[in-house]
Design an enzyme around this catalytic site. Structure first.
Site, PDB file in Angstrom:
ATOM      1  N   CYS A 148       0.835  -1.194   0.000  1.00  0.00           N
ATOM      2  CA  CYS A 148       0.000   0.000   0.000  1.00  0.00           C
ATOM      3  C   CYS A 148       0.876   1.253   0.000  1.00  0.00           C
ATOM      4  O   CYS A 148       1.764   1.393   0.846  1.00  0.00           O
ATOM      5  CB  CYS A 148      -0.902  -0.014   1.237  1.00  0.00           C
ATOM      6  SG  CYS A 148      -1.892   1.493   1.417  1.00  0.00           S
TER       7      CYS A 148
ATOM      8  N   CYS B  89      -0.007   3.152   3.715  1.00  0.00           N
ATOM      9  CA  CYS B  89       0.373   2.624   5.038  1.00  0.00           C
ATOM     10  C   CYS B  89       1.414   1.514   4.973  1.00  0.00           C
ATOM     11  O   CYS B  89       1.858   1.018   6.019  1.00  0.00           O
ATOM     12  CB  CYS B  89      -0.856   2.153   5.798  1.00  0.00           C
ATOM     13  SG  CYS B  89      -1.526   0.573   5.192  1.00  0.00           S
TER      14      CYS B  89
ATOM     15  N   CYS C  65      -6.372  -2.501   0.606  1.00  0.00           N
ATOM     16  CA  CYS C  65      -5.420  -2.582   1.709  1.00  0.00           C
ATOM     17  C   CYS C  65      -6.152  -2.997   2.984  1.00  0.00           C
ATOM     18  O   CYS C  65      -7.103  -2.308   3.390  1.00  0.00           O
ATOM     19  CB  CYS C  65      -4.711  -1.240   1.910  1.00  0.00           C
ATOM     20  SG  CYS C  65      -3.613  -1.225   3.341  1.00  0.00           S
TER      21      CYS C  65
ATOM     22  N   CYS D 236      -5.460   0.191   5.894  1.00  0.00           N
ATOM     23  CA  CYS D 236      -6.026   1.550   5.912  1.00  0.00           C
ATOM     24  C   CYS D 236      -7.250   1.705   5.017  1.00  0.00           C
ATOM     25  O   CYS D 236      -7.751   2.817   4.835  1.00  0.00           O
ATOM     26  CB  CYS D 236      -4.959   2.556   5.507  1.00  0.00           C
ATOM     27  SG  CYS D 236      -4.442   2.436   3.770  1.00  0.00           S
TER      28      CYS D 236
ATOM     29  N   ASP E 187      22.659   0.798 -16.708  1.00  0.00           N
ATOM     30  CA  ASP E 187      22.479  -0.438 -15.952  1.00  0.00           C
ATOM     31  C   ASP E 187      21.480  -1.322 -16.703  1.00  0.00           C
ATOM     32  O   ASP E 187      20.310  -0.985 -16.804  1.00  0.00           O
ATOM     33  CB  ASP E 187      21.955  -0.099 -14.550  1.00  0.00           C
ATOM     34  CG  ASP E 187      21.658  -1.326 -13.712  1.00  0.00           C
ATOM     35  OD1 ASP E 187      21.924  -2.447 -14.178  1.00  0.00           O
ATOM     36  OD2 ASP E 187      21.149  -1.160 -12.590  1.00  0.00           O
TER      37      ASP E 187
END
Length: 443
Positions: free
Chosen positions: A203, A206, A225, A228, A353
């Site tokens: 999330c 949270c 979630c 929350c 990279d």
């Protein structure tokens, strides 16, 4: 000062085009040196649509352009992919008078995520669309949280813009929790459960692990979630009942508050259905009909097709694990008797990279009867990566010898699919245009 700046920049633009060069960034770069805030002046009175995000920016911009063109609207677009501030400035310079008045009603602007905060300081956008947020070029963008905050900082400079957000992407939709802008959403109702690497399964508010009712790919899906109560909302523009077509495209229903409409797109891949939905949300916000999108055929380097004698070449841009996984999944639906070319560079515009190629799986194409070719500055790295998934490479072209690649394709007389990262696509494309026909990238 504006007059002198524009005279200089326009002269440089014309000289570069006279010699057959793109002129996509240098005029803007010089103009910004002469007058750093020139975009403030040039953007006045223009309906600006900014499109940003990790994947799908160019195709979404091209879809919006297609619809505006079909409706006879006056617009311009930084279609060459010059999506940093110098490219945006160049596009305005090309489309304004020497006194700084823009000659077009709409500006469709593809905006690089990292450059977006700087661009946003000088523009008053009507619409800001965020396609998605995935891990991409870690040496430039950092992790997804960094990208999210960068985009949010730009949006905070445009408080009057209507936001178009991907409801299926928990990172992208979390922007709605952190700004006061009017928000509209798009998404897909389906449950594909495509097993791509999850860039962020937690999330964004949270940090608890998200639970998914359905999943499309990576972190996209119907999430909530347990900590929350943050969750996916039902999208304002939603694709449903998606069916793959024989030509590699797909048909589906678009569900909006005004009802459902049957739609189709000639481009394959579920990710292009997302791009279509994002474009529809933008067009509905502008009050412009989107029926013409059904005749859209693609953007340069993104499912772009070139035609040889009895065969065709399909060019796919891949620049991060999710994008590569999507394109591999699409290629698996095609005839196996093809050439599969993987073109990998490590120039600054790509990311130096290249470890991201290890975060995608190539197992799906292992059983293919394709002939595998790698090309580019990091051709041997790409061949090694394929080897680890049990795929023997038939030919390795070390470096950017694209004439040799075209010679191989011509001799084979087989259809060819090319997976290329950014500079590999840009650098090879001019050779394919010369050999098979097509437009230059700035046209």
């Amino acid at each position: 000062m504006v007059f002198l700046t524009l005279i200089t920049a326009k002269l440089i633009f014309r000289i570069l085009r006279f010699f057959g060069l793109g002129a996509t960034t240098l005029p803007g770069r010089i103009a910004l040196k002469m007058k750093y805030n020139i975009l403030n002046k040039l953007s006045q009175g223009v309906e600006i649509i900014c499109i940003t995000g990790t994947n799908g920016k160019t195709t979404t911009c091209a879809l919006v352009e297609h619809a505006l063109n079909a409706e006879g609207c006056s617009y311009f677009i930084n279609k060459s992919g010059a999506n940093m501030i110098s490219g945006v400035a160049t596009s305005f310079i090309e489309n304004c008078t020497v006194f700084g008045r823009c000659k077009k009603e709409y500006a469709i602007l593809e905006c690089d995520e990292n450059s977006f905060p700087e661009i946003s300081r000088y523009l008053d956008a009507k619409i800001v669309a965020v396609t998605n947020i995935f891990r991409d070029q870690l040496d430039r963008y950092g992790e997804t949280e960094t990208t999210l905050n960068t985009v949010l900082n730009a949006i905070n400079n445009m408080p009057d813009a209507v936001l178009i957000l991907n409801a299926d992407c928990p990172l992208t939709y979390s922007i709605s929790e952190k700004c006061e802008n009017l928000v509209k959403t798009f998404g897909i109702n389906a449950n594909y459960k495509l097993k791509y690497a999850d860039d962020n399964r937690f999330c964004p508010l949270c940090k608890r692990e998200l639970i998914y009712k359905t999943k499309i790919y990576a972190q996209l899906g119907d999430y909530f979630c347990p900590g929350c109560a943050y969750k996916r909302v039902y999208p304002d523009v939603c694709a449903e009942e998606i069916t793959a077509l024989e030509n590699g495209g797909s048909s589906f229903l678009i569900n909006t508050k005004n009802g459902r409409m049957s739609c189709s797109i000639s481009l394959g891949g579920i990710y292009n259905v997302y791009n279509y939905c994002c474009a529809v949300a933008i067009l509905k916000t502008l009050g412009i009909d989107y029926k013409s999108l059904n005749s859209f055929s693609g953007a340069f380097g993104r499912m772009e097709r070139f035609f040889g004698k009895g065969f065709e070449v399909l060019m796919l841009l891949v620049k991060n694990p999710v994008g590569l996984s999507n394109c591999i999944n699409y290629a698996c639906e095609m005839n196996n008797d093809v050439n599969m070319v993987f073109a990998l560079n490590d120039n600054e515009a790509d990311s130096t990279d290249v470890s991201w190629i290890w975060d995608s799986s190539f197992v799906k194409i292992k059983s293919s009867t394709a002939s595998f070719i790698t090309v580019g500055i990091r051709a041997y790295d790409m061949a090694l990566r394929l080897k680890y998934d049990g795929i023997d490479v038939d030919s390795i072209i070390d470096g950017e010898d694209y004439e040799s690649l075209i010679s191989m394709i011509n001799k084979s007389k087989r259809n060819t699919v090319i997976f290329a990262n950014y500079t590999a696509m840009m650098n090879m494309r001019k050779y394919f245009v010369r050999s098979f026909g097509g437009k230059e990238f700035w046209e």
